[in-house]
Design a protein around this motif. Structure first.
Motif, PDB file in Angstrom:
ATOM      1  N   LYS A  58       0.814  -1.160   0.027  1.00 30.98           N
ATOM      2  CA  LYS A  58       0.014  -0.066  -0.163  1.00 30.98           C
ATOM      3  C   LYS A  58       0.854   1.294  -0.068  1.00 30.98           C
ATOM      4  O   LYS A  58       0.752   2.060  -0.769  1.00 30.98           O
ATOM      5  CB  LYS A  58      -0.984  -0.134   1.298  1.00 30.98           C
ATOM      6  N   LEU A  59       1.821   1.316   0.846  1.00 31.49           N
ATOM      7  CA  LEU A  59       2.865   2.428   1.016  1.00 31.49           C
ATOM      8  C   LEU A  59       3.491   2.641  -0.496  1.00 31.49           C
ATOM      9  O   LEU A  59       3.897   3.629  -0.953  1.00 31.49           O
ATOM     10  CB  LEU A  59       3.848   2.395   2.006  1.00 31.49           C
ATOM     11  N   LYS A  67       5.590   5.915  -0.844  1.00 26.59           N
ATOM     12  CA  LYS A  67       5.977   6.003   0.421  1.00 26.59           C
ATOM     13  C   LYS A  67       6.694   4.722   0.927  1.00 26.59           C
ATOM     14  O   LYS A  67       6.760   4.607   2.111  1.00 26.59           O
ATOM     15  CB  LYS A  67       4.960   6.495   1.442  1.00 26.59           C
ATOM     16  N   GLY A  68       7.566   4.025   0.033  1.00 28.81           N
ATOM     17  CA  GLY A  68       8.233   2.675   0.142  1.00 28.81           C
ATOM     18  C   GLY A  68       9.065   3.019   1.438  1.00 28.81           C
ATOM     19  O   GLY A  68       9.437   2.048   2.313  1.00 28.81           O
ATOM     20  N   LEU A  69       9.991   4.075   1.381  1.00 30.34           N
ATOM     21  CA  LEU A  69      10.844   4.148   2.599  1.00 30.34           C
ATOM     22  C   LEU A  69      10.462   4.565   3.861  1.00 30.34           C
ATOM     23  O   LEU A  69      11.306   4.360   4.980  1.00 30.34           O
ATOM     24  CB  LEU A  69      11.728   5.549   2.165  1.00 30.34           C
ATOM     25  N   ASP A  70       9.147   4.706   3.968  1.00 25.07           N
ATOM     26  CA  ASP A  70       8.652   4.613   5.349  1.00 25.07           C
ATOM     27  C   ASP A  70       8.518   3.570   6.379  1.00 25.07           C
ATOM     28  O   ASP A  70       8.416   3.506   7.345  1.00 25.07           O
ATOM     29  CB  ASP A  70       7.152   5.128   5.102  1.00 25.07           C
ATOM     30  N   LEU A  87      14.968   0.740  -1.956  1.00 19.99           N
ATOM     31  CA  LEU A  87      13.887   0.712  -2.886  1.00 19.99           C
ATOM     32  C   LEU A  87      13.824  -0.364  -3.919  1.00 19.99           C
ATOM     33  O   LEU A  87      12.669  -1.003  -3.998  1.00 19.99           O
ATOM     34  CB  LEU A  87      13.373   2.289  -3.429  1.00 19.99           C
ATOM     35  N   ARG A  88      14.882  -0.451  -4.328  1.00 14.26           N
ATOM     36  CA  ARG A  88      14.888  -1.670  -5.531  1.00 14.26           C
ATOM     37  C   ARG A  88      14.702  -2.935  -4.767  1.00 14.26           C
ATOM     38  O   ARG A  88      14.023  -3.687  -5.540  1.00 14.26           O
ATOM     39  CB  ARG A  88      16.283  -1.600  -6.219  1.00 14.26           C
ATOM     40  N   CYS A  89      15.407  -3.099  -3.870  1.00 14.87           N
ATOM     41  CA  CYS A  89      14.974  -4.338  -3.040  1.00 14.87           C
ATOM     42  C   CYS A  89      13.533  -4.360  -2.494  1.00 14.87           C
ATOM     43  O   CYS A  89      12.996  -5.715  -2.428  1.00 14.87           O
ATOM     44  CB  CYS A  89      15.870  -4.498  -1.796  1.00 14.87           C
ATOM     45  N   ILE A  90      12.955  -3.520  -2.275  1.00 15.39           N
ATOM     46  CA  ILE A  90      11.630  -3.555  -1.772  1.00 15.39           C
ATOM     47  C   ILE A  90      10.785  -3.842  -2.906  1.00 15.39           C
ATOM     48  O   ILE A  90       9.626  -4.652  -2.874  1.00 15.39           O
ATOM     49  CB  ILE A  90      11.083  -2.236  -1.261  1.00 15.39           C
ATOM     50  N   HIS A  91      10.942  -3.279  -4.219  1.00 11.08           N
ATOM     51  CA  HIS A  91      10.255  -3.645  -5.301  1.00 11.08           C
ATOM     52  C   HIS A  91      10.385  -5.082  -5.684  1.00 11.08           C
ATOM     53  O   HIS A  91       9.568  -5.827  -5.992  1.00 11.08           O
ATOM     54  CB  HIS A  91      10.865  -2.543  -6.626  1.00 11.08           C
ATOM     55  N   ILE A  92      11.578  -5.706  -5.679  1.00 15.80           N
ATOM     56  CA  ILE A  92      12.047  -7.122  -5.853  1.00 15.80           C
ATOM     57  C   ILE A  92      11.098  -7.962  -4.836  1.00 15.80           C
ATOM     58  O   ILE A  92      10.762  -9.032  -5.356  1.00 15.80           O
ATOM     59  CB  ILE A  92      13.561  -7.463  -5.733  1.00 15.80           C
ATOM     60  N   GLY A  93      11.203  -7.631  -3.567  1.00 16.66           N
ATOM     61  CA  GLY A  93      10.461  -8.326  -2.527  1.00 16.66           C
ATOM     62  C   GLY A  93       8.941  -8.351  -2.907  1.00 16.66           C
ATOM     63  O   GLY A  93       8.154  -9.565  -2.740  1.00 16.66           O
ATOM     64  N   LEU A  94       8.267  -7.178  -3.295  1.00 12.61           N
ATOM     65  CA  LEU A  94       7.049  -7.162  -3.675  1.00 12.61           C
ATOM     66  C   LEU A  94       6.613  -8.108  -5.025  1.00 12.61           C
ATOM     67  O   LEU A  94       5.589  -8.719  -4.952  1.00 12.61           O
ATOM     68  CB  LEU A  94       6.621  -5.699  -3.901  1.00 12.61           C
ATOM     69  N   LEU A  95       7.424  -8.225  -5.864  1.00 15.09           N
ATOM     70  CA  LEU A  95       7.585  -9.208  -7.170  1.00 15.09           C
ATOM     71  C   LEU A  95       7.559 -10.418  -6.557  1.00 15.09           C
ATOM     72  O   LEU A  95       6.839 -11.400  -7.627  1.00 15.09           O
ATOM     73  CB  LEU A  95       8.685  -8.697  -8.089  1.00 15.09           C
TER      74      LEU A  95
END
Length: 477
Positions: A371-372, A377-380, A399-407
Motif C-alpha cells: 500500500k505504501l 512512500k516505500g521508504l516509510d 527501494l529496488r529491494c522493496i520492489h523485488i520483494g513485492l514481485l
C-alpha cells in the motif's frame, strides 16, 4: 471276563459279593473271587487261575487279589504317566512361548533395521565426507549435552555447540521426538545436505543415529540465526544496510544454487530468518532441509498429498490452499524474507474481521508495504536502524529491494520471477522490472483454508481487497 476254570475253587451259594470279598481276604490262598449271578453266590479261586480270557459277548466281573506292593507300583505308574503328560504339556508350552519371543525379537530387529537410515555415501566435499559418528563421541564433544553448551531450541529439538577431538567446532542438532515423520526429516536432511556444496549452504559434517538418538552435526555458526538480529532492537544495530545487502545477496545465491545449479532441483519449503545462519563473518548460510523436496531437472512443480509443511506467513497461497509446490514457492518465501530484512518486522500476524467472523491470516507486513509502495512512500517501512546508518544507507538500493520483494510475493505464482531473474535484478540496476500486484494472502475458517482467487476447491469464498484500517491485530502468533 469269561470266568476261570472252577476246578480249584470254593463255591458258597449263601453269601453275596461283600461277604465273598471278606472271605477271600481271610484266606491266604485266595487269588480271585466273583459273584456270578449278581445275587447270593460266591466263587473263590485258590492257587493258579486257569483258562481266563476276556469275553466279547456276556462276560462277568472277576476280582483279582493283589499284594499291597503291587497296588503301590500300579498307582505309582499311573501317577508317573499323569506327571509325564503334565511335563510334556509344560515343555510344549514353554517351547511355544520361547518361539514366539524369538519371532517377536527378530521382528523388532527387522523393523529397526528398516527405519534406521543407512549410511549415506556422500560425494567427497573437499577433503571431507559426511559420515556417521558414534554417540559417545558426540556426548563427549558437547560435554554430555550440557545446558552451558545450548545455543538454540525449536520444535525439532535442541542445538548444542561442541568441540571434536581434532579441535573442529560443531553444532549438534539433537532431535527430540523419534517419530516416523522425524526419521523421514532426519534422513531427508542427511541425504540432501551431504550431496550439495555451496558457500551459502550450511555444511553437514556428520550424523549420529544410535539407540533413541538422532543427531545432525553441522559446522558451527558463531553468530546464530538472522532472526536474532533483525527482530531484536538491541542487536539490529549490528547489521547496517551494507551487511543486510550482503546477506540478501548470499541467500539469493544459495537459493539459486538449489533451484538451478545443483545436481537435482531442490525446494527448501521452509525458508525463513530462523533458518538462515550467520558465520563469524556474517556470511549467510541456508539451513534446515528437513522439509525439503527433491525435483528432477525437468520437473517444475508437484501437488503434495501429504500434510502441509512449512511456516505460515512464508507459505504461498497456492501451496497453503491447493498443496501445489514449485520453485516459485521458495521465491515467495524469499520475498517475505527480503521485506522482513528491510522492515525489521515479522511478516506473519493474525487479524480478526468482526463482520464475517473470519480468522484472516494475511501477510500483514507485505500488505502495508504494498500500500505504501503504491503511494510512493516505500521508504516509510524501512527499519530506522538502516536509515540511521547514514554511511551505508543507499535509498535507491533499498527501494529496488522493496520492489523485488513485492514481485516475489505476488499472489499468482506465474507472476513471480525465478531466482535467476531475482539475482539479475539485485546485481544490476539496469534491469527493468514490472510493477508488482497485490501480495498473496488467504483466509482460514474452522481450521480449513477456504479462500484465494487462485483456489480450485469446492468452496469458492475469496478474500476481497480491504483497507488496512478495517482490521485489528489480536495475536502475533
Amino acid at each position: 471276563m469269561k470266568l476261570p476254570d472252577i476246578t480249584k475253587s470254593i463255591v458258597d451259594m449263601t453269601i453275596g459279593l461283600k461277604e465273598c470279598k471278606e472271605k477271600c481276604n481271610r484266606n491266604c490262598n485266595c487269588t480271585a473271587f466273583a459273584n456270578p449271578d449278581m445275587q447270593n453266590s460266591c466263587v473263590i479261586w485258590v492257587g493258579e487261575i486257569i483258562d481266563l480270557r476276556k469275553s466279547m459277548i456276556a462276560g462277568q466281573d472277576l476280582f483279582v487279589r493283589l499284594a499291597a506292593t503291587d497296588i503301590s507300583v500300579t498307582n505309582s505308574n499311573k501317577n508317573t504317566r499323569k506327571m509325564s503328560a503334565k511335563s510334556i504339556m509344560l515343555i510344549i508350552g514353554i517351547c511355544i512361548v520361547f518361539l514366539l519371543g524369538v519371532i517377536f525379537i527378530l521382528f523388532c530387529f527387522w523393523k529397526r533395521k528398516k527405519r534406521i537410515p543407512t549410511r549415506t555415501v556422500a560425494p567427497p566435499i573437499g577433503n571431507l565426507q559426511c559420515v556417521p559418528m558414534e554417540l559417545v563421541k558426540v556426548v563427549k564433544a558437547t560435554e554430555n549435552f550440557s545446558d552451558c553448551n545450548k545455543i538454540g531450541k525449536g520444535g525439532y529439538g535442541i542445538v548444542y555447540k561442541g568441540i571434536l577431538p581434532d579441535g573442529q567446532a560443531i553444532a549438534a542438532k539433537r532431535l527430540l521426538v523419534r517419530s516416523a515423520h522425524g526419521i523421514e526429516g532426519f534422513t531427508n536432511e542427511v541425504n540432501l545436505i551431504a550431496s550439495v556444496q555451496h558457500v551459502n549452504l550450511v555444511q553437514l559434517i556428520g550424523y549420529c543415529f544410535e539407540g533413541e538418538e538422532m543427531i545432525l552435526l553441522f559446522e558451527l555458526m558463531e553468530n546464530s540465526s538472522l532472526d536474532t538480529y533483525i527482530f531484536d532492537k538491541t542487536k539490529s544495530y549490528k547489521i547496517d544496510w551494507e551487511k543486510r545487502w550482503d546477506i540478501t545477496n548470499g541467500i539469493a545465491r544459495g537459493l539459486l544454487y538449489l533451484h538451478q545449479d545443483s545436481r537435482y532441483r531442490i525446494l527448501h519449503r521452509d525458508l525463513k530468518p530462523s533458518n538462515i545462519l550467520l558465520d563469524k563473518d556474517m556470511v549467510p548460510k541456508i539451513s534446515d532441509f528437513g522439509m525439503a523436496k527433491l525435483f528432477a531437472r525437468d520437473e517444475t512443480e508437484a501437488t503434495s498429498t501429504t500434510n502441509m509443511v512449512g511456516t505460515f506467513g512464508y507459505m504461498p497461497p497456492e501451496y497453503a490452499i491447493d498443496r501445489i509446490c514449485s520453485v516459485k514457492s521458495d521465491v515467495f518465501s524469499f520475498g517475505v524474507l527480503l521485506l522482513e530484512i528491510i522492515a525489521g518486522k515479522r511478516n506473519n500476524e493474525f487479524l480478526y474481521y468482526n463482520e464475517e467472523s473470519l480468522l484472516f491470516y494475511a501477510s500483514l507486513t507485505n500488505q502495508v508495504i504494498w500500500k505504501l509502495w503504491l503511494e510512493g512512500k516505500g521508504l516509510d517501512i524501512v527499519d530506522p536502524v538502516i536509515v540511521d546508518s547514514s554511511s551505508t544507507f543507499r535509498p535507491s538500493e533499498v527501494l529496488r529491494c522493496i520492489h523485488i520483494g513485492l514481485l516475489c510475493v505476488q499472489e499468482t505464482k506465474d507472476n513471480r520471477p525465478l531466482m535467476s531473474s531475482v539475482m539479475l535484478m539485485l546485481t544490476s540496476d539496469k534491469t527493468e522490472m514490472n510493477q508488482p500486484e497485490r501480495p498473496g494472502s488467504f483466509v482460514i475458517r474452522n481450521r480449513f483454508v477456504i479462500g484465494s482467487s487462485s483456489s480450485n476447491q469446492p468452496n469458492k469464498e475469496t478474500c476481497t481487497p480491504f483497507d488496512i484500517a478495517d482490521w485489528t491485530p489480536v495475536s502475533a502468533g
